[in-house]
Write an enzyme that holds these catalytic residues in place. Structure first.
Site, PDB file in Angstrom:
ATOM      1  N   GLU A  83       5.771  -2.414   6.803  1.00 34.58           N
ATOM      2  CA  GLU A  83       6.216  -2.219   5.418  1.00 34.58           C
ATOM      3  C   GLU A  83       7.288  -1.162   5.274  1.00 34.58           C
ATOM      4  O   GLU A  83       8.280  -1.376   4.583  1.00 34.58           O
ATOM      5  CB  GLU A  83       5.048  -1.801   4.512  1.00 34.58           C
ATOM      6  CG  GLU A  83       4.191  -2.919   3.998  1.00 34.58           C
ATOM      7  CD  GLU A  83       3.195  -3.350   5.037  1.00 34.58           C
ATOM      8  OE1 GLU A  83       3.112  -2.667   6.063  1.00 34.58           O
ATOM      9  OE2 GLU A  83       2.522  -4.350   4.823  1.00 34.58           O
ATOM     10  N   HIS A 100      -7.838  -3.027  -1.393  1.00 32.18           N
ATOM     11  CA  HIS A 100      -7.046  -4.136  -1.918  1.00 32.18           C
ATOM     12  C   HIS A 100      -7.029  -4.141  -3.430  1.00 32.18           C
ATOM     13  O   HIS A 100      -6.541  -5.090  -4.027  1.00 32.18           O
ATOM     14  CB  HIS A 100      -7.595  -5.476  -1.419  1.00 32.18           C
ATOM     15  CG  HIS A 100      -7.182  -5.803  -0.026  1.00 32.18           C
ATOM     16  ND1 HIS A 100      -7.814  -5.301   1.070  1.00 32.18           N
ATOM     17  CD2 HIS A 100      -6.178  -6.579   0.439  1.00 32.18           C
ATOM     18  CE1 HIS A 100      -7.221  -5.750   2.167  1.00 32.18           C
ATOM     19  NE2 HIS A 100      -6.231  -6.528   1.811  1.00 32.18           N
TER      20      HIS A 100
END
Lengths: 408, 424
Positions: free
Chosen positions: A144, A213
């Protein structure tokens, strides 16, 4: 240049999108969208470089008996144009927005994990890799920080990347690049390089996804100078905000929500772009202003039903623009109702609600009849268990109670 | 090292017309990914040494360059250009130190003394369109790329005539015209940006089909950065997509006070490249001609679409990490050893011994550079400081990003905004 008008039922992707800019619309839509009355305030707001207050009303179905204000490109008698809508799910609306922008501008590209061959973990980019190729819809390795930085470098040298975080929480790994480079480089380079990236991804509390998450990153990113943040909540504003974000010269972070991807709505066939800095009036009212965004909008609307039955008249505003806040819409509402309730999914500490409370207190303190109430998620890592997860997030019953308290 | 790095092409110095390359039509392979075959039994044998790996090769350039004794590596013009650039770098950095101690510039200033060969050797081969990404030790990279000494000095003084209008400072040198993409304070932060610039080059060639889209990007960083995740992530992506980038490691053996040997499990950085499927080269970074030979090859590789190269330049900084660093940890013997290999002295010796120039020509260059640097200081001194109105100007490319004020106008339309006194 006339917009191409295709047959009824066909989706029309008009090329001249500039004329369909709708920056100053005050619209309210019910969630079904069948009756879509739209008022555009004709007064000129702002100075000579003010917002484009064109009387173009291109996505409205006129109220019966009222003739729709036609766009200058439509042939007379073609009011039926504005009835052309198609039903989409929110992720499809995002995809439409992305697809239209990629067709319009070849420098728009997508990069992220599994956006290409897999079609996106939430299918937002499905079919785009086949259409545009592997380089325009780039499947990145799981890095990322580096691919966000790569997107920033590409933006500095002329492209317009849309960077997808498979889950917003993963962008914590890219925080270095987002904070240091994305937000700051335009300034530290003395205005020489612009970074027209869009960083998007699903965030928010889902259905028992676990703590990592289920993160809400808007609170972490909000201090970064130089970025704009928007949160979409309906297919209509998802597509409009996606397009606006891609066209914007500033770096924009577009927050989507995991649970909203399957929302259905009929959206116009014609091209439209929304304003990134404006809030959306969901339901006008008189008694209390409820400010919300993303998924909480639906909890608020659910609570609003109960409240209406109990005799209250809440005004619901979806702030949409998390940074900067649309203090005009919010301010007008506060001046009318004198009571504010903020309902958000962010954490209590340092969340968007906290900033909004401060901003409203600073600017509209005299208009408030009661302290601002902010309902946010508990400062707790989101638990896995369903019952616990439900209690970390604001529920409609809490909203009803809060309004009742506020309006005593 | 027996296996030469593209031995055939290395043996002949490239012709002078390297700078005017025709555009190569590169066809993207249908599969955008790794083309290495998996070798199922590789684990049972000992790890293949880099020289035997199929796709990539590494070598120590000094051996190869020695073979070129018979040909002079440079012409007189090139030699003078290189010498002038290195003298400019040295004189400028020395002046920076003086100005810092006189209180004209503040903060962290990292000087490049001793490493000039790397900057000159690489950047003087680039075209204007090619991009350079650096770290906080970026003054000389900007100067080599073509940013004027005036602009850099003004930036250091924090004046509005600086290359970044005084908003960047020593560690953030940006120049759009010369494609200097920074100047980054955190190490490793610029490598992904460089990868992005290389990606744009690939994209422009293959998607936008722009003619002449063969720009190469150079990413400069140090030995400490080679232990950082961003470095490895970008090596992977660059090799995977064959991006036109050259990763240049300026290994000066020290990351502030941390010796490279104390921080790195395998200190030979060039050996790490074959793991990603790209060539790794080690070169003596105190010799500008050797650096230039390697640079030519790696830049050509990138332009041809063959992918990235990792070049480790063994170099040394004569001063401390920054002007605030007392530099007590480094062994004086080590410093003396590298001082003897001063790249400027070496270049001077080479040119005089090979009768390319005489002393007076070099002295003339030194004098000219002295004047340039003096002029830069004067210019910076006389330049105005940024006014208040500059405060809010460049935060957003589109200042509508400051949002809508309570009265309905965009905040950027507030007259106080342009004065810098608006509340945003």
């Amino acid at each position: 240049m006339a917009a191409t008008i295709q047959g009824i039922g066909a989706t029309a992707y008009s090329v001249n999108s500039d004329r369909f800019q709708l920056p100053s619309l005050r619209s309210f839509s019910e969630s079904k969208g069948r009756f879509f009355a739209l008022r555009s305030e004709g007064k000129v707001i702002g100075g000579s470089r003010g917002r484009n207050v064109s009387p173009l009303v291109t996505n409205a179905v006129a109220a019966k008996g009222e003739s729709a204000t036609a766009s200058t490109s439509a042939k007379p008698g073609f009011n039926v144009l504005f009835l052309l809508r198609h039903e989409v799910l929110l992720f499809e609306a995002l995809r439409e927005g992305l697809d239209e922008e990629m067709m319009r501008d070849p420098s728009v590209c997508v990069m992220g994990e599994d956006v290409g061959h897999y079609g996106g973990s939430y299918k937002v980019t499905k079919g785009l890799a086949e259409k545009y190729g592997d380089l325009r819809v780039l499947d990145t390795p799981i890095a990322e920080n580096s691919f966000t930085g790569m997107g920033i470098g590409a933006a500095m040298t002329g492209l317009r990347p849309v960077i997808e975080g498979m889950n917003m929480g993963f962008l914590l790994l890219a925080f270095n690049q987002i904070s240091n480079n994305c937000g700051m480089l335009h300034y530290t380079s003395g205005g020489q390089f612009k970074i027209p990236v869009v960083i998007r991804g699903p965030g928010g509390v889902g259905r028992q996804l676990g703590a990592e998450h289920s993160q809400r990153l808007e609170s972490y990113f909000q201090s970064i100078p130089g970025i704009q943040m928007v949160a979409c909540s309906t297919p209509y504003n998802a597509k409009g905000l996606m397009k606006a974000a891609i066209r914007c010269e500033n770096p924009v972070i577009l927050f989507e929500h995991v649970l909203l991807y399957n929302l259905k709505e009929r959206i116009p066939d014609e091209e439209y772009v929304l304003s990134l800095e404006e809030a959306e009036m969901v339901r006008p009212g008189e008694h209390v202003t409820i400010l919300t965004y993303s998924r909480m909008r639906y909890h608020v609307m659910q609570a609003a039903k109960t409240l209406v039955n109990k005799g209250y008249d809440p005004e619901v505003i979806d702030i949409r623009s998390l940074k900067p806040f649309d203090l005009y819409t919010i301010g007008n509402s506060v001046k009318k109702t004198h009571r504010v309730l903020i309902v958000e999914e962010c954490m209590r500490t340092g969340g968007i609600g906290a900033s909004l409370t401060a901003a409203i207190t600073e600017n509209f303190h005299d208009y408030l009849d009661a302290p601002i109430v902010c309902l946010s998620s508990q400062d707790v890592p989101t638990p896995y268990a369903g019952t616990l997860e439900e209690w970390t997030v604001v529920q409609p019953a809490q909203i009803v109670t809060a309004v009742e308290q506020l309006c005593k | 090292m027996s296996c030469a790095f593209s031995a055939v092409t290395m043996a002949q110095p490239n012709p002078l017309t390297t700078n005017r390359l025709s555009t190569y039509a590169i066809k993207l392979p249908p599969f955008l990914g790794s083309t290495r075959k998996l070798r199922p039994h590789s684990l049972s044998k000992s790890l293949p040494s880099p020289s035997k790996s199929l796709r990539s090769s590494t070598s120590s350039v000094s051996d190869v360059v020695k073979e070129l004794k018979s040909n002079l590596l440079i012409t007189k013009e090139e030699g003078l250009e290189l010498y002038e650039d290195m003298i400019l770098g040295r004189a400028f950095e020395d002046m920076c130190a003086q100005m810092y101690y006189r209180g004209k510039m503040f903060g962290f200033v990292h000087l490049y003394n001793g490493q000039e060969a790397v900057s000159t050797g690489f950047i003087k081969l680039l075209k204007k369109d090619d991009c350079v990404v650096s770290t906080y030790r970026d003054h000389v990279h900007a100067l080599s790329k073509g940013v004027t000494a005036r602009a850099v000095m003004s930036e250091l003084f924090g004046k509005t005539t600086g290359c970044c209008r005084g908003q960047g400072g020593s560690m953030h040198m940006f120049d759009k015209e010369h494609n200097v993409l920074g100047g980054f304070a955190f190490i490793g932060e610029g490598i992904p940006v460089a990868t992005g610039a290389a990606f744009t080059s690939l994209y422009k060639r293959n998607v936008l089909k722009e003619a002449g889209g063969n720009t190469v990007t150079l990413a400069f960083f140090g030995d400490g950065t080679c232990n950082n995740g961003q470095f490895y992530e970008c090596l992977n992506m660059a090799a995977l997509w064959k991006l036109p980038i050259v990763f240049v490691v300026e290994n000066n053996l020290w990351a502030i006070g941390m010796s490279h040997l104390r921080a790195t499990s395998d200190p030979e950085i060039w050996k790490k490249a074959p793991a990603f499927g790209m060539p790794g080269v080690h070169v003596d970074g105190m010799d500008v001609l050797k650096v230039r030979e390697v640079a030519k090859e790696s830049i050509l590789r990138a332009r041809r679409g063959e992918g990235p190269t990792l070049v480790e330049c063994e170099t040394y900084r004569f001063r401390g990490h920054s002007l605030a660093d007392p530099d007590e940890l480094r062994d004086p013997a080590e410093k003396a050893h590298y001082a003897k290999r001063d790249p400027i002295a070496a270049m001077k010796k080479y040119m005089i011994e090979n009768k390319l120039v005489n002393e007076s020509e070099l002295k003339a260059i030194e004098k000219k550079i002295d004047e340039v640097v003096e002029d830069a200081v004067e210019f910076a001194d006389e330049s105005p400081l940024p006014p208040r109105s500059q405060l809010l100007g460049n935060v957003f490319a589109d200042p509508k990003g400051f949002g809508i004020a309570p009265d309905g106008t965009y905040r950027c339309e507030d007259p106080k905004f342009t004065q810098g006194t608006a509340h945003v």
